[in-house]
Design a protein around this motif. Structure first.
Motif, PDB file in Angstrom:
ATOM      1  N   UNK A   1      -1.015   4.318 -10.734  1.00  0.00           N
ATOM      2  CA  UNK A   1      -2.025   5.455 -10.313  1.00  0.00           C
ATOM      3  C   UNK A   1      -0.543   6.583  -9.814  1.00  0.00           C
ATOM      4  N   UNK A   2       0.524   6.643 -10.786  1.00  0.00           N
ATOM      5  CA  UNK A   2       1.454   7.595 -10.319  1.00  0.00           C
ATOM      6  C   UNK A   2       1.337   8.673 -10.514  1.00  0.00           C
ATOM      7  N   UNK A   3       2.088   9.311  -9.450  1.00  0.00           N
ATOM      8  CA  UNK A   3       1.935  10.508  -9.410  1.00  0.00           C
ATOM      9  C   UNK A   3       3.490  11.419  -8.505  1.00  0.00           C
ATOM     10  N   UNK A   4       4.182  11.583  -9.748  1.00  0.00           N
ATOM     11  CA  UNK A   4       5.354  12.184  -9.559  1.00  0.00           C
ATOM     12  C   UNK A   4       6.124  10.519  -9.194  1.00  0.00           C
ATOM     13  N   UNK A   5       6.993  10.808  -8.110  1.00  0.00           N
ATOM     14  CA  UNK A   5       7.357   9.769  -7.715  1.00  0.00           C
ATOM     15  C   UNK A   5       6.647   8.419  -6.632  1.00  0.00           C
ATOM     16  N   UNK A   6       5.080   9.315  -6.301  1.00  0.00           N
ATOM     17  CA  UNK A   6       4.194   7.936  -5.667  1.00  0.00           C
ATOM     18  C   UNK A   6       3.615   7.654  -6.916  1.00  0.00           C
ATOM     19  N   UNK A   7       3.095   6.123  -6.672  1.00  0.00           N
ATOM     20  CA  UNK A   7       2.335   5.385  -6.638  1.00  0.00           C
ATOM     21  C   UNK A   7       1.763   4.453  -6.266  1.00  0.00           C
ATOM     22  N   UNK A   8       0.278   4.371  -6.591  1.00  0.00           N
ATOM     23  CA  UNK A   8      -0.703   3.402  -5.782  1.00  0.00           C
ATOM     24  C   UNK A   8      -1.387   2.896  -6.842  1.00  0.00           C
ATOM     25  N   UNK A   9      -1.474   1.874  -5.833  1.00  0.00           N
ATOM     26  CA  UNK A   9      -2.567   0.607  -6.336  1.00  0.00           C
ATOM     27  C   UNK A   9      -3.772   0.533  -6.422  1.00  0.00           C
ATOM     28  N   UNK A  10      -4.132   0.967  -7.881  1.00  0.00           N
ATOM     29  CA  UNK A  10      -6.116   0.984  -8.003  1.00  0.00           C
ATOM     30  C   UNK A  10      -6.946  -0.338  -7.540  1.00  0.00           C
ATOM     31  N   UNK A  11      -8.065   0.597  -7.035  1.00  0.00           N
ATOM     32  CA  UNK A  11      -8.757  -0.820  -7.002  1.00  0.00           C
ATOM     33  C   UNK A  11      -8.868  -1.809  -8.461  1.00  0.00           C
ATOM     34  N   UNK A  12      -9.085  -1.793  -9.029  1.00  0.00           N
ATOM     35  CA  UNK A  12      -9.115  -2.277 -10.678  1.00  0.00           C
ATOM     36  C   UNK A  12      -7.606  -2.860 -10.490  1.00  0.00           C
ATOM     37  N   UNK A  13      -6.092  -2.305  -9.770  1.00  0.00           N
ATOM     38  CA  UNK A  13      -5.055  -2.905  -9.797  1.00  0.00           C
ATOM     39  C   UNK A  13      -5.405  -4.035  -9.379  1.00  0.00           C
TER      40      UNK A  13
ATOM     41  N   UNK B   1      -4.388  -7.885  -1.473  1.00  0.00           N
ATOM     42  CA  UNK B   1      -3.691  -7.070  -1.195  1.00  0.00           C
ATOM     43  C   UNK B   1      -2.681  -6.973   0.585  1.00  0.00           C
ATOM     44  N   UNK B   2      -3.045  -7.640   0.714  1.00  0.00           N
ATOM     45  CA  UNK B   2      -2.472  -8.186   2.714  1.00  0.00           C
ATOM     46  C   UNK B   2      -1.197  -8.705   2.579  1.00  0.00           C
ATOM     47  N   UNK B   3      -1.318  -9.356   1.725  1.00  0.00           N
ATOM     48  CA  UNK B   3       0.505 -10.070   1.267  1.00  0.00           C
ATOM     49  C   UNK B   3       1.587  -8.996   1.243  1.00  0.00           C
ATOM     50  N   UNK B   4       1.176  -7.674   0.850  1.00  0.00           N
ATOM     51  CA  UNK B   4       1.964  -6.243   0.591  1.00  0.00           C
ATOM     52  C   UNK B   4       2.557  -5.451   1.317  1.00  0.00           C
ATOM     53  N   UNK B   5       1.119  -5.571   2.422  1.00  0.00           N
ATOM     54  CA  UNK B   5       1.585  -4.443   3.345  1.00  0.00           C
ATOM     55  C   UNK B   5       2.672  -4.451   4.178  1.00  0.00           C
TER      56      UNK B   5
ATOM     57  N   UNK C   1       6.784  -2.963  -1.719  1.00  0.00           N
ATOM     58  CA  UNK C   1       6.296  -4.862  -1.398  1.00  0.00           C
ATOM     59  C   UNK C   1       6.348  -5.923  -2.702  1.00  0.00           C
ATOM     60  N   UNK C   2       5.032  -4.745  -3.686  1.00  0.00           N
ATOM     61  CA  UNK C   2       4.552  -5.038  -4.841  1.00  0.00           C
ATOM     62  C   UNK C   2       5.467  -5.410  -5.701  1.00  0.00           C
TER      63      UNK C   2
END
Lengths: 232, 232
Positions: A136-148, A160-164, A187-188
């Motif tokens: 999901x992208x809002x302007x500059x910020x992107x976040x991973x969805x649960x589907x993602x 997900x723990x590989x990405x923190x 990190x993704x």
DNA sequence: ACAATGCTTCGGCTACCATCGAAGCATGAA
DNA sequence: TTCATGCTTCGATGGTAGCCGAAGCATTGT
């Protein structure tokens, strides 16, 4: 007397040759760094900086900070439209422009941006992720969805723990040099690029200093299957 | 490097405040004399002359010589369109323009231009003559048609031999000061005005130096019957 | 013929602004 | 931390262009 919507002010901004060259370089809708624009205009960075400040104050360009770079793009297509019109008027009494030739095609296709994939394929990947609601992208910020998260675990064995990371976001929009649109950093982005290499889908070019990423034949197919936009 | 369709050149033309004021004054599609434009811009005639030369060289305005006056108009609506666009961009970061008030309405309605009728009614008359094929206009040149000759003889008792003159054309397009469109000059224009006076349709204002033409009540009706455009 | 008006050209003055060198911040890399 | 890179700010310089006074044409009117 008359106050006026200072048409002269904005016109004088375009009226300087150096600024005009910068603006025409931005006409394709992509963004360029201050240094690149300076080179386009044939002036030193400090002069370009002054010009860019004025263009920004005049509302013709908008900056986007990206690390130690500063990307500039035209504010919107209204600006581009006016520039187009000016070029049309100028073409009546002048000569046509000749664009510089293209650069290395491979570099535009796929390359390393710090530690993640950039170029045509990088932009394509983020497009695909967005379109399928995996991020999901809002302007500059992107976040991973649960589907993602499910998608990554299933197809690429990325959990997900590989990405923190303490001081680094998972997802980040990064402005692409050749495409001038966003590709996926964070990190993704790094994890994906690393996985592509591990899967022998792609590897960095052997020549030292090169940023080119070479995809294997099967790698390209696999990549297209996951992130293709139908055109490849 | 890059030659470019010198967008900077044409933009710098608009970029000067004085020139920008002139151009915005021309935005309504009408034509203004060099002096009037100088006053609009708040500069002396010689400075304005320099500016107008540059604007003409840049293809933004076109001159039309008229006696010892020199009328300037925007080259075409493409120019107006670009100016409109620039105004739009400027309005984002500036304030809106306030126009100066109107002048004497009677003078705009009907007045003497040398020896012929000018103003709203004068323009209206030429429009009517053109529309009904009583005159034929090609650019600046106007000629009376045979139907036109019949019309003049029948309704106004004007015969062709009254109109011949050694060094003056019968018909001539004259740029109207207030309407900024053409009205009818030449011996026919003069003869018509003279006839209007003889028929007591209209007479010049009594105050000395005034150029106002006052139409009588019946004269206005007769005039409208012959040259009306349906709006009066 | 002469005068008046409208506009242009010429010459010099002035002010603005684009330009760059050098130094100052900020970000990222080692 | 220290160094390198990208960009900005500061200060000084120089070229350019807007501006007007005076004179010169052109057109019109008397």
């Amino acid at each position: 007397m008359k106050s006026g919507p200072d048409i002269a002010m904005v016109a004088s901004l375009v009226g300087d040759p150096a600024r005009a060259n910068m603006l025409t370089a931005l006409m394709n809708g992509r963004a360029l760094t201050a240094s690149e624009l300076a080179q386009e205009a044939g002036i030193t960075p400090q002069t370009a900086s002054s010009h860019l400040s004025k263009l920004e104050a005049g509302g013709l360009v908008e900056p986007e900070k990206q690390g130690r770079h500063r990307y500039y793009r035209l504010t919107d297509d209204d600006v581009a439209g006016v520039l187009e019109g000016l070029a049309g008027l100028a073409a009546r009494t002048g000569h046509m422009r000749v664009r510089t030739g293209p650069k290395d095609p491979a570099l535009r296709r796929a390359r390393i941006c710090y530690d993640h994939l950039a170029g045509d394929l990088g932009v394509q990947m983020l497009d695909s992720l967005r379109q399928r609601q995996l991020v999901r992208q809002r302007k500059q910020d992107i976040e991973l969805t649960t589907e993602g998260e499910r998608f990554l675990a299933k197809h690429l064995q990325i959990s997900p723990d590989m990405l923190s990371h303490p001081r680094r976001p998972v997802c980040k929009a990064c402005l692409d040099w050749s495409e001038r649109r966003h590709h996926l950093a964070g990190t993704l982005g790094a994890a994906l690029m690393q996985r592509f290499a591990e899967l022998k889908w792609a590897c960095r070019d052997a020549t030292p200093g090169s940023r080119v990423v070479n995809f294997t034949r099967t790698g390209e197919k696999q990549f297209a299957a996951l992130f293709g936009n139908g055109k490849d």
